[in-house]
Design a protein around this motif. Structure first.
Motif, PDB file in Angstrom:
ATOM      1  N   SER A 172      -0.721  -5.043  -6.559  1.00 47.14           N
ATOM      2  CA  SER A 172      -0.697  -5.770  -5.296  1.00 47.14           C
ATOM      3  C   SER A 172      -0.481  -4.799  -4.140  1.00 47.14           C
ATOM      4  O   SER A 172      -0.147  -3.633  -4.347  1.00 47.14           O
ATOM      5  N   GLU A 173      -0.628  -5.323  -2.907  1.00 43.70           N
ATOM      6  CA  GLU A 173      -0.613  -4.454  -1.727  1.00 43.70           C
ATOM      7  C   GLU A 173       0.682  -3.669  -1.562  1.00 43.70           C
ATOM      8  O   GLU A 173       0.662  -2.488  -1.251  1.00 43.70           O
ATOM      9  N   SER A 181      -4.647  -2.462 -11.909  1.00 39.69           N
ATOM     10  CA  SER A 181      -4.621  -3.111 -10.592  1.00 39.69           C
ATOM     11  C   SER A 181      -3.192  -3.382 -10.144  1.00 39.69           C
ATOM     12  O   SER A 181      -2.311  -3.663 -10.966  1.00 39.69           O
ATOM     13  N   ASN A 195      -8.763  -9.819  -3.180  1.00 42.51           N
ATOM     14  CA  ASN A 195      -8.044 -10.088  -4.437  1.00 42.51           C
ATOM     15  C   ASN A 195      -6.533 -10.145  -4.231  1.00 42.51           C
ATOM     16  O   ASN A 195      -6.000  -9.499  -3.337  1.00 42.51           O
ATOM     17  N   ASN A 196      -5.845 -10.907  -5.097  1.00 39.44           N
ATOM     18  CA  ASN A 196      -4.377 -10.915  -5.070  1.00 39.44           C
ATOM     19  C   ASN A 196      -3.843  -9.533  -5.408  1.00 39.44           C
ATOM     20  O   ASN A 196      -2.905  -9.053  -4.784  1.00 39.44           O
ATOM     21  N   GLN A 197      -4.415  -8.927  -6.419  1.00 37.30           N
ATOM     22  CA  GLN A 197      -4.085  -7.533  -6.739  1.00 37.30           C
ATOM     23  C   GLN A 197      -5.114  -6.672  -6.014  1.00 37.30           C
ATOM     24  O   GLN A 197      -6.177  -6.366  -6.539  1.00 37.30           O
ATOM     25  N   ARG A 198      -4.740  -6.308  -4.794  1.00 39.31           N
ATOM     26  CA  ARG A 198      -5.701  -5.722  -3.855  1.00 39.31           C
ATOM     27  C   ARG A 198      -6.261  -4.366  -4.283  1.00 39.31           C
ATOM     28  O   ARG A 198      -7.426  -4.074  -4.069  1.00 39.31           O
ATOM     29  N   GLU A 253       3.122  -3.124  -3.854  1.00 44.21           N
ATOM     30  CA  GLU A 253       3.740  -2.666  -5.104  1.00 44.21           C
ATOM     31  C   GLU A 253       3.983  -1.162  -5.077  1.00 44.21           C
ATOM     32  O   GLU A 253       3.167  -0.401  -4.551  1.00 44.21           O
TER      33      GLU A 253
END
Length: 201
Positions: A93-94, A91, A67-70, A96
């Motif tokens: 991102s990696e 959610s 996913n984009n928002q991992r 963030e």
């Protein structure tokens, strides 16, 4: 609040746009929000007289590398007064950085350190964000789905140097024979035996 249904309605009516999704399952409420709204939601859940979720049970993360928002960050809360449980998720991102919850729930300190150690999620304004489960100089984050099963390095005591040293993982394979055939198709030695018997007949 007498029932979970009433509590869910109360939360949705008070927080309206800050709740993306809510449902009741496994006898507890599940809420989804955004990273920017989660502190407001948590403050409401803790201080409102109809909710009183005053104990933080745990913080964890679920890794979805595709996913984009991992990462999905998950908070578990308990209301002692109403004997009700609530799960809050959002959610990110990696890379963030997310706000620390230690100013609202001091117990979040070690929980956030564990999440940082295992998943590499960074918390802004955390008082002491260090690894808590892995060793000094450990590389990577063990609960990420892309972390190698054998790790990157191993730690051992060296008799020669009289200290603990860290070195790359070495898997000694010299004396092992691997058979990569499916167990349904039979192993190599059984196949050879069958082929030899066929030739004799």
């Amino acid at each position: 609040m007498n029932s979970l249904e009433d509590l869910e309605k109360k939360i949705n009516s008070e927080l309206t746009t800050k709740i993306n999704n809510s449902e009741i399952k496994h006898n507890q409420i599940y809420l989804e929000t955004d990273k920017d709204d989660f502190l407001d939601v948590i403050l409401f859940l803790k201080t409102n007289l109809d909710t009183k979720f005053r104990q933080l049970i745990d913080i964890t993360v679920v890794d979805y590398p595709e996913n984009n928002q991992r990462f999905q960050v998950v908070y578990l809360f308990l209301s002692h007064e109403f004997n009700q449980r609530l799960v809050l998720k959002y959610s990110i991102s990696e890379n963030e950085v997310i706000p620390s919850l230690t100013s609202v729930f001091p117990a979040a300190n070690w929980m956030e350190r564990e999440v940082f150690d295992m998943y590499g999620v960074n918390f802004k304004d955390h008082p002491d964000l260090r690894r808590i489960l892995t060793d000094y100089g450990f590389e990577g984050h063990p609960l990420r789905k892309d972390f190698p099963l054998t790790g990157h390095s191993e730690v051992r005591y060296s008799e020669d140097q009289k200290k603990v040293i860290s070195e790359p993982v070495k898997l000694e394979q010299n004396y092992r024979n691997f058979d990569y055939e499916s167990p349904w198709e039979g192993t190599k030695y059984i196949k050879e035996e069958i082929e030899n018997n066929d030739k004799k007949n």
